[in-house]
Design an enzyme around this catalytic site. Structure first.
Site, PDB file in Angstrom:
ATOM      1  N   GLU A 291      46.037  36.899  39.521  1.00 12.93           N
ATOM      2  CA  GLU A 291      44.654  36.615  39.912  1.00 12.93           C
ATOM      3  C   GLU A 291      43.652  37.245  38.948  1.00 12.93           C
ATOM      4  O   GLU A 291      42.694  37.895  39.354  1.00 12.93           O
ATOM      5  CB  GLU A 291      44.403  37.089  41.346  1.00 12.93           C
ATOM      6  CG  GLU A 291      45.300  36.385  42.346  1.00 12.93           C
ATOM      7  CD  GLU A 291      45.007  36.736  43.797  1.00 12.93           C
ATOM      8  OE1 GLU A 291      44.513  37.843  44.058  1.00 12.93           O
ATOM      9  OE2 GLU A 291      45.267  35.883  44.663  1.00 12.93           O
ATOM     10  N   ASP A 365      51.213  34.796  50.951  1.00 13.99           N
ATOM     11  CA  ASP A 365      50.115  35.764  50.966  1.00 13.99           C
ATOM     12  C   ASP A 365      49.666  36.138  52.382  1.00 13.99           C
ATOM     13  O   ASP A 365      48.640  35.639  52.844  1.00 13.99           O
ATOM     14  CB  ASP A 365      48.930  35.175  50.187  1.00 13.99           C
ATOM     15  CG  ASP A 365      47.842  36.207  49.921  1.00 13.99           C
ATOM     16  OD1 ASP A 365      48.060  37.379  50.216  1.00 13.99           O
ATOM     17  OD2 ASP A 365      46.769  35.819  49.410  1.00 13.99           O
ATOM     18  N   GLU A 393      43.215  39.883  56.993  1.00 14.72           N
ATOM     19  CA  GLU A 393      42.471  38.914  56.189  1.00 14.72           C
ATOM     20  C   GLU A 393      42.650  37.477  56.676  1.00 14.72           C
ATOM     21  O   GLU A 393      41.700  36.701  56.707  1.00 14.72           O
ATOM     22  CB  GLU A 393      42.937  39.039  54.735  1.00 14.72           C
ATOM     23  CG  GLU A 393      42.359  38.012  53.792  1.00 14.72           C
ATOM     24  CD  GLU A 393      42.947  38.127  52.379  1.00 14.72           C
ATOM     25  OE1 GLU A 393      43.722  39.057  52.110  1.00 14.72           O
ATOM     26  OE2 GLU A 393      42.611  37.269  51.542  1.00 14.72           O
TER      27      GLU A 393
END
Ligand code: GCW
Length: 693
Positions: A291, A365, A393
């Site tokens: 990323e 993820d 998240e």
């Protein structure tokens, strides 16, 4: 009589030590009269102070420190520091530095409780274990516990930036007040360390994996040293993230190539500088070539070359290098779920001994549910850490109630070989890390129930075999109430809560359907992000015929990354569990499920079930009204109300979208979404917490 409900604003977490029930107090008080701790180490002092304060509150009278052994002594010691402990010849062999024995016994005709260990950290964990027993209301008469941690390294990873912003943080700002350091130590740091020590967490990474090299400059290192000093008595070692390009960013070098001698020298010198001021510094955690983070790949070098270079710099000081396996840029054309394994499996055996490879629980993820990461059990020559995410998240932030104990136990207990026999994920671990859910909110985690995830992480990292229900029970008793009816109600809610989230967000193995960027709320239609594998449409692949990602041999064959027995089961429709179905298979809308329903019907029923579950939780919580303190009861009620609204939003938006792509009518018993798809697609949340963009 049950003890009264525990009041407060949540600051004290599970370390409340409320007055114990009268009958417990009367039977146990004689066993608890003085504390004898023959050591002045800050860690032993911390442990005996905690025992003193904890028991004083539980018993309603002080428990002084003494030198003399009398009836009712709680004795802390190692065979080196205490002749009594040495004389008792307890089976301390094999317990290492952190294990402990708790025992009710007698010495020279005195009834005593011993907290015995080989080292001071064992005494610390033993003391907290004793307080935990007491807080459960258990009799200490027959006490006989012998424990050691399952993994030597149990750490929190903070995704905290130096400006106080917490990436994916939903509980306020960073706990580290960099501007005030090193001169002022926020007393809150001590409570942070106590809370960690109480559940056996022994390490923390202060900074975000999306790293800023500034933390490695001399000014910041002095601040880090001050934090490390505050945490040290509580058995915690401090780590930092290392930005791979630091030699360029702050070192003035033209390159960060790990094979360049100047770069190697720079890191060695940097490590030397750190250890001079933090002698027990833990080491570095690195996110590289992932990323947008810099890494060895920028110079054509492998992850092993990059990791080993940093490991060599740390090795002379006894430091550890944690290298993250969360990478997915090797071959953007291939299935993202495959990429970490494809990249790291060939490197097995190529890492230095002080390297630990840190993989997330699943191959994508931190989704509400993922199958375990195929690297576990398949890197025999590499030490591995399991990374889980306590900050939710992808599970509704600190708003939605989701107790993650069952999710983590699911991963830890997953068999890496042969279906239901053979080793499990837990067997392959050297370390366990949780992306922390803490911030400077008064209650630490943004919601009272998210404290349970911090707690459960520590307990499961200490003992991978613990049942999540047992952990929820002990947390509830310490945090909410001792009333058995209340405990069973709360634990019941907790145990169903994560499954509810799976049902209303990503049922049947679906994944990554969240809105872009902040990941809050539904976005199954999103197909415009620059990388194909950031788009929900990439992950669900739904069209008029069916839905799901074919990861069998006829698709991406990610299934082949698992060992044969496991792979065979995941590949077969009659063996793969429903929870993972659409993760591994593309399935026609009208195909029959194990329940006898068609996939379409089953999918709809899962959304329904998820929303229903949240409604039930709300009702059950409302009924606890008179039994809990109003402040926290009200706070949780408000969160549950919002969760129910958002669960409906997920259900309605998802159903509207699946209906649109599948072109299927809704069965009469399913309530149609109140709005059309365009309405849901048009919803844009702004200024969402934790979003780095
Ligand atoms: O889950 C994703 C998050 C990023 C995070 C990344 C990672 C720190 O959306 O915010 O970056 O994972 O784990 O590195």
């Amino acid at each position: 009589m049950a003890s009264p409900a525990l009041a407060g604003d949540g600051y004290r977490l599970w370390l409340r030590y409320p007055p114990a029930a009268a009958h417990w107090r009367s039977t146990e008080a004689p066993r608890l009269r003085v504390i004898v701790a023959r050591s002045r180490s800050p860690t032993v002092n911390a442990a005996s102070d905690e025992l003193g304060q904890g028991f004083a509150a539980l018993l309603g009278r002080t428990l002084p420190r003494s030198h003399e052994i009398i009836d009712g002594t709680v004795l802390l010691g190692t065979p080196q520091t205490s002749k009594v402990i040495a004389a008792l010849r307890l089976p301390l062999g094999g317990l290492g530095d952190e294990g402990f024995i708790l025992r009710s016994t007698s010495y020279s005709d005195k009834r005593i409780i011993v907290v015995a260990a080989n080292g001071e950290r064992g005494l610390l964990y033993g003391s907290f274990a004793l307080l935990r027993e007491a807080q459960q209301g258990r009799s200490l008469a027959g006490l006989d516990l012998r424990q050691k941690p399952a993994s030597p390294l149990r750490m929190l990873n903070h995704w905290d930036n130096l400006d106080g912003f917490v990436e994916r943080g939903y509980a306020g700002r960073s706990l580290w007040r960099w501007a005030e350091l090193p001169g002022q130590i926020d007393p809150r740091l001590i409570d942070y360390a106590r809370a960690n020590a109480s559940v056996g967490i022994n390490a923390t990474v202060l900074t975000n994996v999306n790293a800023d090299a500034t933390v490695l400059t001399p000014d910041y290192l002095r601040k880090v040293a001050a934090i490390a000093g505050a945490l040290r008595p509580w058995g915690m070692r401090t780590f930092l993230t290392a930005r791979f390009s630091a030699p360029i960013d702050i070192g003035g070098l033209p390159t960060a190539d790990p094979t360049d001698p100047r770069v190697r020298r720079w890191w060695k010198a940097k490590a030397g500088e750190i250890y001079r001021i933090i002698p027990d510094f833990g080491g570095f955690l690195v996110k590289a070539n992932s990323e947008g983070q810099p890494g060895p790949g920028d110079y054509g070098r492998s992850h092993a070359e990059g990791a080993n270079m940093l490991a060599d710099a740390l090795a002379p000081h006894g430091g550890t290098l944690l290298w993250r396996a969360f990478v997915y840029q090797a071959d953007p054309g291939s299935d993202r779920a495959r990429q970490a394994f494809d990249e790291f499996k060939p490197l097995d055996g190529r890492f230095r001994r002080n390297v630990i490879l840190q993989a997330k629980n699943g191959p994508i993820d931190f989704q509400p549910r993922e199958p375990f990461h195929p690297l576990f059990g398949q890197m025999p020559a590499t030490r591995l850490a399991l990374e889980v995410q306590a900050t939710k998240e992808y599970l509704g932030f600190s708003t939605h109630l989701a107790y993650l104990g069952p999710m983590w136990a699911e991963t830890l207990h997953a068999r890496t070989e042969h279906g239901d026999r053979g080793p499990n994920v837990a067997d392959s671990l050297t370390a366990m890390a949780a992306v922390a859910n803490t911030g400077d909110d008064r209650n630490w985690t943004g919601s009272d129930f998210d404290q349970a995830n911090w707690y459960a992480f520590g307990r499961l990292a200490w003992d991978h075999a613990l049942s999540p229900r047992a952990v929820a029970e002990e947390w509830t008793r310490q945090t909410w109430s001792h009333d058995p009816a209340v405990v069973s109600q709360i634990v019941g809610m907790m145990m169903r809560s994560r499954e509810a989230v799976v049902d209303y967000m990503t049922p049947l193995g679906l994944h990554h359907l969240m809105a872009s960027g902040h990941h809050h709320g539904p976005g199954p239609w999103v197909d415009d992000l620059p990388r194909a594998d950031w788009n929900p449409t990439y992950f669900h692949r739904a069209d008029e015929r069916g839905i799901g990602f074919d990861r069998t041999a006829s698709g991406s064959n990610a299934i082949s990354q698992y060992r044969t027995g496991v792979a065979r089961c995941f590949a077969r429709r009659d063996c793969v569990p429903d929870e993972h179905l659409l993760w591994f298979h593309r399935v026609g809308w009208d195909e029959r499920m194990q329940s006898g329903r068609t996939l379409w019907e089953e999918l709809l029923s899962r959304y329904e079930r998820g929303v229903q579950s949240v409604g039930d939780m709300r009702g059950e919580w409302a009924a606890l009204d008179k039994k809990l303190d109003p402040e926290r009861h009200q706070a949780v009620s408000a969160k549950l109300a919002q969760q129910e609204k958002e669960a409906r939003w997920w259900r309605d938006a998802s159903i509207a979208y699946w209906q649109f792509v599948s072109r299927r009518p809704l069965p009469p018993e399913v309530t149609p979404p109140p709005h059309d798809l365009a309405t849901y697609r048009a919803i844009r949340l702004r200024n969402v917490p934790g979003d780095p963009e």
